[in-house]
Design a protein around this motif. Sequence first.
Motif, PDB file in Angstrom:
ATOM      1  N   GLN A 225     -14.148   1.626  11.351  1.00  0.00           N
ATOM      2  CA  GLN A 225     -13.806   2.308  10.105  1.00  0.00           C
ATOM      3  C   GLN A 225     -12.429   1.855   9.652  1.00  0.00           C
ATOM      4  O   GLN A 225     -11.509   1.672  10.459  1.00  0.00           O
ATOM      5  CB  GLN A 225     -13.811   3.822  10.310  1.00  0.00           C
ATOM      6  CG  GLN A 225     -15.207   4.368  10.597  1.00  0.00           C
ATOM      7  CD  GLN A 225     -15.176   5.878  10.750  1.00  0.00           C
ATOM      8  OE1 GLN A 225     -14.125   6.502  10.755  1.00  0.00           O
ATOM      9  NE2 GLN A 225     -16.361   6.453  10.865  1.00  0.00           N
ATOM     10  N   VAL A 226     -12.291   1.685   8.353  1.00  0.00           N
ATOM     11  CA  VAL A 226     -11.033   1.232   7.771  1.00  0.00           C
ATOM     12  C   VAL A 226     -10.256   2.461   7.296  1.00  0.00           C
ATOM     13  O   VAL A 226     -10.846   3.420   6.784  1.00  0.00           O
ATOM     14  CB  VAL A 226     -11.315   0.266   6.601  1.00  0.00           C
ATOM     15  CG1 VAL A 226     -10.040  -0.231   5.981  1.00  0.00           C
ATOM     16  CG2 VAL A 226     -12.175  -0.876   7.074  1.00  0.00           C
ATOM     17  N   ALA A 227      -8.950   2.373   7.456  1.00  0.00           N
ATOM     18  CA  ALA A 227      -8.109   3.491   6.982  1.00  0.00           C
ATOM     19  C   ALA A 227      -8.280   3.640   5.476  1.00  0.00           C
ATOM     20  O   ALA A 227      -8.371   2.643   4.748  1.00  0.00           O
ATOM     21  CB  ALA A 227      -6.655   3.224   7.321  1.00  0.00           C
ATOM     22  N   PRO A 228      -8.335   4.853   4.969  1.00  0.00           N
ATOM     23  CA  PRO A 228      -8.540   5.044   3.527  1.00  0.00           C
ATOM     24  C   PRO A 228      -7.341   4.505   2.730  1.00  0.00           C
ATOM     25  O   PRO A 228      -6.197   4.560   3.169  1.00  0.00           O
ATOM     26  CB  PRO A 228      -8.672   6.551   3.374  1.00  0.00           C
ATOM     27  CG  PRO A 228      -8.077   7.145   4.592  1.00  0.00           C
ATOM     28  CD  PRO A 228      -8.207   6.123   5.676  1.00  0.00           C
ATOM     29  N   VAL A 229      -7.631   3.966   1.578  1.00  0.00           N
ATOM     30  CA  VAL A 229      -6.592   3.425   0.692  1.00  0.00           C
ATOM     31  C   VAL A 229      -6.057   4.577  -0.152  1.00  0.00           C
ATOM     32  O   VAL A 229      -6.817   5.412  -0.657  1.00  0.00           O
ATOM     33  CB  VAL A 229      -7.182   2.315  -0.203  1.00  0.00           C
ATOM     34  CG1 VAL A 229      -6.135   1.763  -1.150  1.00  0.00           C
ATOM     35  CG2 VAL A 229      -7.780   1.231   0.656  1.00  0.00           C
ATOM     36  N   SER A 230      -4.749   4.598  -0.305  1.00  0.00           N
ATOM     37  CA  SER A 230      -4.158   5.684  -1.093  1.00  0.00           C
ATOM     38  C   SER A 230      -4.485   5.510  -2.571  1.00  0.00           C
ATOM     39  O   SER A 230      -4.657   4.396  -3.054  1.00  0.00           O
ATOM     40  CB  SER A 230      -2.644   5.731  -0.897  1.00  0.00           C
ATOM     41  OG  SER A 230      -2.073   4.562  -1.415  1.00  0.00           O
ATOM     42  N   ASP A 231      -4.535   6.621  -3.270  1.00  0.00           N
ATOM     43  CA  ASP A 231      -4.871   6.602  -4.688  1.00  0.00           C
ATOM     44  C   ASP A 231      -3.627   6.599  -5.579  1.00  0.00           C
ATOM     45  O   ASP A 231      -3.729   6.828  -6.779  1.00  0.00           O
ATOM     46  CB  ASP A 231      -5.737   7.824  -5.024  1.00  0.00           C
ATOM     47  CG  ASP A 231      -7.103   7.724  -4.361  1.00  0.00           C
ATOM     48  OD1 ASP A 231      -7.525   6.582  -4.089  1.00  0.00           O
ATOM     49  OD2 ASP A 231      -7.737   8.765  -4.126  1.00  0.00           O
ATOM     50  N   GLU A 232      -2.454   6.376  -5.014  1.00  0.00           N
ATOM     51  CA  GLU A 232      -1.210   6.376  -5.793  1.00  0.00           C
ATOM     52  C   GLU A 232      -1.202   5.209  -6.753  1.00  0.00           C
ATOM     53  O   GLU A 232      -1.749   4.148  -6.456  1.00  0.00           O
ATOM     54  CB  GLU A 232      -0.008   6.263  -4.861  1.00  0.00           C
ATOM     55  CG  GLU A 232       0.095   7.398  -3.857  1.00  0.00           C
ATOM     56  CD  GLU A 232       1.232   7.162  -2.864  1.00  0.00           C
ATOM     57  OE1 GLU A 232       1.909   6.121  -2.956  1.00  0.00           O
ATOM     58  OE2 GLU A 232       1.414   8.012  -2.007  1.00  0.00           O
ATOM     59  N   PRO A 233      -0.518   5.341  -7.876  1.00  0.00           N
ATOM     60  CA  PRO A 233      -0.414   4.201  -8.794  1.00  0.00           C
ATOM     61  C   PRO A 233       0.484   3.114  -8.180  1.00  0.00           C
ATOM     62  O   PRO A 233       1.414   3.397  -7.455  1.00  0.00           O
ATOM     63  CB  PRO A 233       0.216   4.794 -10.044  1.00  0.00           C
ATOM     64  CG  PRO A 233       0.805   6.080  -9.635  1.00  0.00           C
ATOM     65  CD  PRO A 233       0.077   6.540  -8.409  1.00  0.00           C
ATOM     66  N   LEU A 234       0.179   1.887  -8.490  1.00  0.00           N
ATOM     67  CA  LEU A 234       0.960   0.774  -7.960  1.00  0.00           C
ATOM     68  C   LEU A 234       2.248   0.620  -8.745  1.00  0.00           C
ATOM     69  O   LEU A 234       2.310   0.877  -9.947  1.00  0.00           O
ATOM     70  CB  LEU A 234       0.136  -0.513  -8.052  1.00  0.00           C
ATOM     71  CG  LEU A 234      -1.163  -0.528  -7.234  1.00  0.00           C
ATOM     72  CD1 LEU A 234      -1.904  -1.827  -7.498  1.00  0.00           C
ATOM     73  CD2 LEU A 234      -0.878  -0.367  -5.761  1.00  0.00           C
ATOM     74  N   GLN A 235       3.287   0.140  -8.048  1.00  0.00           N
ATOM     75  CA  GLN A 235       4.572  -0.102  -8.705  1.00  0.00           C
ATOM     76  C   GLN A 235       4.940  -1.554  -8.518  1.00  0.00           C
ATOM     77  O   GLN A 235       4.789  -2.113  -7.433  1.00  0.00           O
ATOM     78  CB  GLN A 235       5.669   0.763  -8.102  1.00  0.00           C
ATOM     79  CG  GLN A 235       5.455   2.236  -8.357  1.00  0.00           C
ATOM     80  CD  GLN A 235       6.599   3.054  -7.771  1.00  0.00           C
ATOM     81  OE1 GLN A 235       7.499   2.522  -7.156  1.00  0.00           O
ATOM     82  NE2 GLN A 235       6.558   4.359  -8.000  1.00  0.00           N
ATOM     83  N   GLN A 236       5.523  -2.173  -9.574  1.00  0.00           N
ATOM     84  CA  GLN A 236       5.939  -3.550  -9.502  1.00  0.00           C
ATOM     85  C   GLN A 236       7.371  -3.607  -9.010  1.00  0.00           C
ATOM     86  O   GLN A 236       8.241  -2.898  -9.513  1.00  0.00           O
ATOM     87  CB  GLN A 236       5.833  -4.212 -10.879  1.00  0.00           C
ATOM     88  CG  GLN A 236       6.137  -5.678 -10.835  1.00  0.00           C
ATOM     89  CD  GLN A 236       5.900  -6.328 -12.193  1.00  0.00           C
ATOM     90  OE1 GLN A 236       5.544  -5.642 -13.161  1.00  0.00           O
ATOM     91  NE2 GLN A 236       6.102  -7.630 -12.251  1.00  0.00           N
ATOM     92  N   VAL A 237       7.626  -4.468  -8.062  1.00  0.00           N
ATOM     93  CA  VAL A 237       8.965  -4.593  -7.487  1.00  0.00           C
ATOM     94  C   VAL A 237       9.441  -5.999  -7.775  1.00  0.00           C
ATOM     95  O   VAL A 237       8.758  -6.972  -7.479  1.00  0.00           O
ATOM     96  CB  VAL A 237       8.938  -4.345  -5.964  1.00  0.00           C
ATOM     97  CG1 VAL A 237      10.319  -4.504  -5.380  1.00  0.00           C
ATOM     98  CG2 VAL A 237       8.361  -2.980  -5.664  1.00  0.00           C
ATOM     99  N   GLU A 238      10.680  -6.114  -8.340  1.00  0.00           N
ATOM    100  CA  GLU A 238      11.237  -7.429  -8.612  1.00  0.00           C
ATOM    101  C   GLU A 238      12.040  -7.862  -7.391  1.00  0.00           C
ATOM    102  O   GLU A 238      12.865  -7.149  -6.892  1.00  0.00           O
ATOM    103  CB  GLU A 238      12.144  -7.374  -9.846  1.00  0.00           C
ATOM    104  CG  GLU A 238      11.376  -7.088 -11.102  1.00  0.00           C
ATOM    105  CD  GLU A 238      12.262  -7.153 -12.329  1.00  0.00           C
ATOM    106  OE1 GLU A 238      13.301  -7.820 -12.282  1.00  0.00           O
ATOM    107  OE2 GLU A 238      11.898  -6.517 -13.315  1.00  0.00           O
ATOM    108  N   THR A 239      11.786  -9.088  -6.948  1.00  0.00           N
ATOM    109  CA  THR A 239      12.484  -9.597  -5.756  1.00  0.00           C
ATOM    110  C   THR A 239      13.347 -10.793  -6.080  1.00  0.00           C
ATOM    111  O   THR A 239      13.954 -11.385  -5.201  1.00  0.00           O
ATOM    112  CB  THR A 239      11.459 -10.028  -4.694  1.00  0.00           C
ATOM    113  OG1 THR A 239      10.609 -11.019  -5.258  1.00  0.00           O
ATOM    114  CG2 THR A 239      10.636  -8.837  -4.214  1.00  0.00           C
TER     115      THR A 239
END
Length: 159
Positions: free
Chosen positions: A141-155
């Motif tokens: 079984q795979v760990a469930p993926v969170s439903d949070e919105p993704l954030q873009q990070v500048e590197t």
Amino acid sequence: APREPAAPVIEAIIEDAALTRAARAAAAAQAQSEAAQAPSEGAGTGPETAPVTAATGFATAPPPVPVATQTELPFAPVEPAPAPVKVEEAAAPKPVTVDLEAAGLILIETRPEALAAVQTQQAEPAPRPRGPRPKPAWAQQVAPVSDEPLQQVETRRDL
């Protein structure tokens, strides 16, 4: 050792072929002479055709051509294989008695009780049964993926 060619066999085959050619030539000459006589009998009747029977309406077959008979075989006669020879098996050899004391050896017999005791000590314990096999990666079984919105990070630094 190389085999010698069977000269009598070859000669017989050549002779047979010559007789066959001669018979064919004689048959062809006879057919030509019959064909030469046929137009003179019915001259002026039209093109040459084979005689037609009234009952069937088909042309009759030409008479069979005699074929030279073969008096000798074109190959050497085969001799039958010799009968197999029965070979009797040799009797089993008699056991040889050896004087052990003369050879410097001593015959020792083991007591049956001692042999049984050693065999029970040396008996291997039953192998442990294997445990359950681990599940393959695709079945885990795979760990469930969170439903949070993704954030873009500048590197990257812009200087």
